[in-house]
Design a protein around this motif. Structure first.
Motif, PDB file in Angstrom:
ATOM      1  N   LYS A 362      11.427  22.346 -17.021  1.00  0.00           N
ATOM      2  CA  LYS A 362      11.173  21.580 -18.237  1.00  0.00           C
ATOM      3  C   LYS A 362      10.559  22.518 -19.272  1.00  0.00           C
ATOM      4  CE  LYS A 362      10.729  16.966 -16.243  1.00  0.00           C
ATOM      5  NZ  LYS A 362       9.903  15.724 -16.152  1.00  0.00           N
ATOM      6  N   LEU A 363      10.613  22.098 -20.538  1.00  0.00           N
ATOM      7  CA  LEU A 363      10.154  22.951 -21.640  1.00  0.00           C
ATOM      8  C   LEU A 363       9.053  22.241 -22.416  1.00  0.00           C
ATOM      9  CD1 LEU A 363      10.912  25.733 -22.897  1.00  0.00           C
ATOM     10  CD2 LEU A 363      12.236  24.466 -24.591  1.00  0.00           C
ATOM     11  N   TYR A 364       8.047  23.022 -22.835  1.00  0.00           N
ATOM     12  CA  TYR A 364       6.883  22.471 -23.529  1.00  0.00           C
ATOM     13  C   TYR A 364       6.517  23.357 -24.714  1.00  0.00           C
ATOM     14  CZ  TYR A 364       6.464  19.882 -19.151  1.00  0.00           C
ATOM     15  OH  TYR A 364       6.717  19.080 -18.073  1.00  0.00           O
ATOM     16  N   LEU A 365       5.714  22.789 -25.610  1.00  0.00           N
ATOM     17  CA  LEU A 365       5.292  23.527 -26.798  1.00  0.00           C
ATOM     18  C   LEU A 365       3.962  24.242 -26.592  1.00  0.00           C
ATOM     19  CD1 LEU A 365       6.236  21.007 -29.635  1.00  0.00           C
ATOM     20  CD2 LEU A 365       7.564  22.922 -28.733  1.00  0.00           C
ATOM     21  N   ALA A 370       2.438  22.206 -20.443  1.00  0.00           N
ATOM     22  CA  ALA A 370       3.304  22.602 -19.337  1.00  0.00           C
ATOM     23  C   ALA A 370       2.605  22.433 -17.999  1.00  0.00           C
ATOM     24  CB  ALA A 370       3.763  24.045 -19.531  1.00  0.00           C
ATOM     25  N   ILE A 371       1.349  22.834 -17.918  1.00  0.00           N
ATOM     26  CA  ILE A 371       0.596  22.710 -16.670  1.00  0.00           C
ATOM     27  C   ILE A 371       0.328  21.247 -16.344  1.00  0.00           C
ATOM     28  CG2 ILE A 371      -1.619  23.209 -15.591  1.00  0.00           C
ATOM     29  CD1 ILE A 371      -1.586  25.886 -17.118  1.00  0.00           C
ATOM     30  N   ALA A 372       0.033  20.458 -17.366  1.00  0.00           N
ATOM     31  CA  ALA A 372      -0.255  19.038 -17.156  1.00  0.00           C
ATOM     32  C   ALA A 372       1.013  18.211 -16.981  1.00  0.00           C
ATOM     33  CB  ALA A 372      -1.064  18.502 -18.324  1.00  0.00           C
ATOM     34  N   GLY A 373       2.174  18.776 -17.399  1.00  0.00           N
ATOM     35  CA  GLY A 373       3.424  18.053 -17.276  1.00  0.00           C
ATOM     36  C   GLY A 373       3.572  16.913 -18.266  1.00  0.00           C
ATOM     37  N   VAL A 374       3.042  17.079 -19.466  1.00  0.00           N
ATOM     38  CA  VAL A 374       3.131  16.034 -20.486  1.00  0.00           C
ATOM     39  C   VAL A 374       3.784  16.593 -21.749  1.00  0.00           C
ATOM     40  CG1 VAL A 374       1.100  14.820 -19.602  1.00  0.00           C
ATOM     41  CG2 VAL A 374       0.810  16.577 -21.370  1.00  0.00           C
ATOM     42  N   ASN A 375       4.377  15.668 -22.530  1.00  0.00           N
ATOM     43  CA  ASN A 375       4.965  16.023 -23.830  1.00  0.00           C
ATOM     44  C   ASN A 375       6.084  17.059 -23.713  1.00  0.00           C
ATOM     45  OD1 ASN A 375       3.012  14.370 -25.114  1.00  0.00           O
ATOM     46  ND2 ASN A 375       1.536  16.068 -25.058  1.00  0.00           N
ATOM     47  N   GLN A 376       6.919  16.923 -22.708  1.00  0.00           N
ATOM     48  CA  GLN A 376       8.032  17.859 -22.566  1.00  0.00           C
ATOM     49  C   GLN A 376       9.034  17.663 -23.696  1.00  0.00           C
ATOM     50  OE1 GLN A 376       7.429  15.434 -20.332  1.00  0.00           O
ATOM     51  NE2 GLN A 376       9.321  14.366 -19.761  1.00  0.00           N
ATOM     52  N   GLN A 417       6.063  29.379 -33.359  1.00  0.00           N
ATOM     53  CA  GLN A 417       6.228  28.491 -32.206  1.00  0.00           C
ATOM     54  C   GLN A 417       6.606  29.265 -30.949  1.00  0.00           C
ATOM     55  OE1 GLN A 417       5.699  24.949 -31.997  1.00  0.00           O
ATOM     56  NE2 GLN A 417       5.650  25.770 -29.925  1.00  0.00           N
ATOM     57  N   ILE A 418       5.758  29.170 -29.928  1.00  0.00           N
ATOM     58  CA  ILE A 418       6.046  29.711 -28.605  1.00  0.00           C
ATOM     59  C   ILE A 418       6.459  28.548 -27.706  1.00  0.00           C
ATOM     60  CG2 ILE A 418       5.065  30.864 -26.581  1.00  0.00           C
ATOM     61  CD1 ILE A 418       3.267  32.423 -28.455  1.00  0.00           C
ATOM     62  N   TYR A 419       7.471  28.774 -26.875  1.00  0.00           N
ATOM     63  CA  TYR A 419       7.966  27.742 -25.969  1.00  0.00           C
ATOM     64  C   TYR A 419       7.577  28.103 -24.534  1.00  0.00           C
ATOM     65  CZ  TYR A 419      10.740  26.526 -30.075  1.00  0.00           C
ATOM     66  OH  TYR A 419      11.139  26.170 -31.342  1.00  0.00           O
ATOM     67  N   TRP A 420       7.241  27.086 -23.751  1.00  0.00           N
ATOM     68  CA  TRP A 420       6.763  27.301 -22.382  1.00  0.00           C
ATOM     69  C   TRP A 420       7.714  26.625 -21.398  1.00  0.00           C
ATOM     70  CZ3 TRP A 420       2.423  30.275 -21.333  1.00  0.00           C
ATOM     71  CH2 TRP A 420       1.680  30.655 -22.447  1.00  0.00           C
ATOM     72  N   ALA A 421       8.308  27.448 -20.508  1.00  0.00           N
ATOM     73  CA  ALA A 421       9.188  26.935 -19.463  1.00  0.00           C
ATOM     74  C   ALA A 421       8.381  26.747 -18.179  1.00  0.00           C
ATOM     75  CB  ALA A 421      10.341  27.896 -19.225  1.00  0.00           C
TER      76      ALA A 421
END
Length: 508
Positions: A362-365, A370-376, A417-421
């Motif tokens: 999944k991808l996060y902002l 990303a660690i919490a698994g919210v707002n993907q 903007q950095i994206y987190w996979a």
């Protein structure tokens, strides 16, 4: 003798009044007329004489009015900036003999429209283009001439045609000017368009656009149209009546629905917002420019992003009727929003050629999300991506990390903007070497960045994780970032594409 003196005196008064009328007429028409009824005797003009018309092409100052007496202005400080590249033609108006009093009267009563009707079938006797100093010399024979500005450089509104009588009676004397100086003025206009995409990060997000167009400094504006042209990769999400149209400026009149008409048309095969001002609207534009030299027209609209690439929208300003009719070019500007993909590759630890299928991400902002698994992030209805048989997945349609609001950005900028996979699943025979999120940037549609995740067989001992002790967020020491077209020491099966990968190490 006394009677002759009275007649001569009456003629002078009549001609002086006619000269005043001609000057007023030229002011109403917005032309720099280079003639006046004579105080001297026109019958003394040599019909075979050579004359010169010197055109001084200058910008329109905020305050109207430059001398129109045929004499040169000796002090350059009194002149507005020159206009280079304006093309003029001079056409002799037939049927006017200025070497007679009757001919002079015809000349002073001649309107621009009347003169234009007379020259319909006449060819210009001279043409030329103003130089870097805005100067152009026409060597002409005696007569009345229709002077037309047939083309102008971009960003300049063409001046109205004017009449020049050669020679011209010197002001308040009986002398004749065989070298006549005219000062036609051009309003300069510009237009710019801005893009606002800082908060847009994925396909389907809203990108807003705003154009600001100048208003020409003229007493009467005969036409004014602004076109905002939208590329096919963007979808206009506003209806015509939702497009914002404002008149900006100090004490500027408020625009009403009767002042302009907004339509959505097709220009060059592209969806286009066209805003055309009516006569009442153009009068408000002229008034706003009179009150505030910086007055402009603001037009705003919204689009959504349909695909990747550098999407360039254009604005075109047609600031007068000649530009609308295609006689002179419009003023234009462009703005761009940039979109591309991010790639992930999964391979066995220390074996880059052994690529793993079926891993999901999944991808996060932000790293915290990303660690919490919210707002993907969800792109075109997809919020989780899976690697293919080559161990690779591509997340499409993300806004460039280093480009927003039409500007290249430093990493310290708020819109950078950095994206987190974040890995979410791996097939049963494998386990993650490190299942922490990796940061990636989107800076290209071709040489896109690839994030590298590594796995190992499940029979490899792995330090246990205490569920009561949450992992402290940190930049991962495993995984890596590479360019999406290069692979170090590994060969992708599809097309033999080589990826450059940064090897990572296990956590101790």
């Amino acid at each position: 003798m006394k009677l002759n003196h009275m007649i001569a005196k009456s003629n002078k008064i009549f001609l002086a009044l006619t000269a005043t009328l001609a000057m007023l007429l030229s002011m109403v028409l917005g032309a720099s007329a280079a003639y006046a009824a004579p105080i001297g005797n026109p019958t003394q003009i040599d019909p075979d004489a050579n004359t010169t018309l010197v055109i001084h092409k200058v910008e329109q100052p905020h305050d109207f009015g430059l001398p129109a007496d045929g004499l040169p202005i000796d002090n350059p400080a009194e002149l507005p900036p020159p206009v280079q590249g304006a093309n003029f033609t001079a056409t002799l108006v037939p049927g006017i003999n200025i070497t007679t009093y009757a001919g002079w009267q015809q000349a002073t009563e001649m309107t621009i429209a009347d003169a234009h009707a007379r020259i319909t079938w006449e060819k210009p006797v001279a043409s030329g283009t103003t130089d870097v100093n805005g100067l152009l010399h026409f060597d002409l024979k005696v007569g009345l001439y229709y002077i037309d500005e047939v083309s102008v450089p971009a960003g300049v509104v063409a001046a109205e045609p004017f009449l020049a009588v050669l020679p011209m009676n010197a002001p308040e004397t009986s002398d004749w000017l065989y070298s006549v100086h005219a000062y036609p003025k051009n309003p300069r206009v510009s237009v710019d368009i801005g893009v606002y995409d800082c908060k847009a990060v994925r396909l389907g997000d809203t990108v807003s656009w705003t154009s600001n167009s100048d208003i020409p400094r003229k007493t009467e504006i005969d036409g004014y149209v602004v076109q905002n042209i939208i590329v096919p990769e963007l979808l206009l999400t506003d209806r015509a009546e939702q497009v914002g149209v404002k008149l900006q400026g100090k004490n500027a009149p408020k625009l009403e629905s009767k002042d302009f008409k907004t339509t959505v048309i097709t220009v060059d095969g592209k969806e286009t917002i066209a805003v055309e001002f009516t006569a009442t609207g153009r009068a408000k534009l002229a008034k706003a420019k009179e009150l505030d030299p910086s007055a402009n027209v603001e037009i705003s609209y919204n689009t959504s992003v349909l695909g990747e690439g550098a999407h360039v929208n254009e604005v075109r300003l047609f600031a007068d009727l000649r530009a609308i009719n295609g006689t002179t070019p419009p003023v234009t500007d462009e703005a761009v929003t940039k979109w591309g993909p991010l790639s992930v590759v999964v391979h066995e630890y220390n074996k880059p050629a052994n690529l793993i299928e079926g891993a999901r991400f999944k991808l996060y902002l932000t790293e915290a999300d990303a660690i919490a698994g919210v707002n993907q992030i969800e792109v075109e209805g997809i919020s989780e991506w899976q690697t293919d048989e080559q161990g690779r997945l591509i997340i499409p349609g993300l806004r460039f990390s280093n480009f927003a609001n039409g500007l290249d950005l430093p990493k310290t900028a708020g819109c950078y903007q950095i994206y987190w996979a974040m890995p979410t699943f791996i097939p049963a025979e494998w386990q993650w070497v490190n299942n922490k999120p990796l940061a990636g940037e989107v800076n290209s549609t071709v040489d896109f960045e690839t994030l590298i995740f590594e796995v190992e067989k499940t029979d490899t001992p792995v330090p246990p994780v205490d569920p009561e002790k949450p992992v402290k967020p940190e930049i991962p020491v495993t995984g890596g970032q590479v360019t999406g077209t290069i692979l170090l020491a590994g060969v992708l099966l599809a097309g033999g594409t080589i990826l450059l990968m940064r090897r990572t190490r296990k956590e101790s």
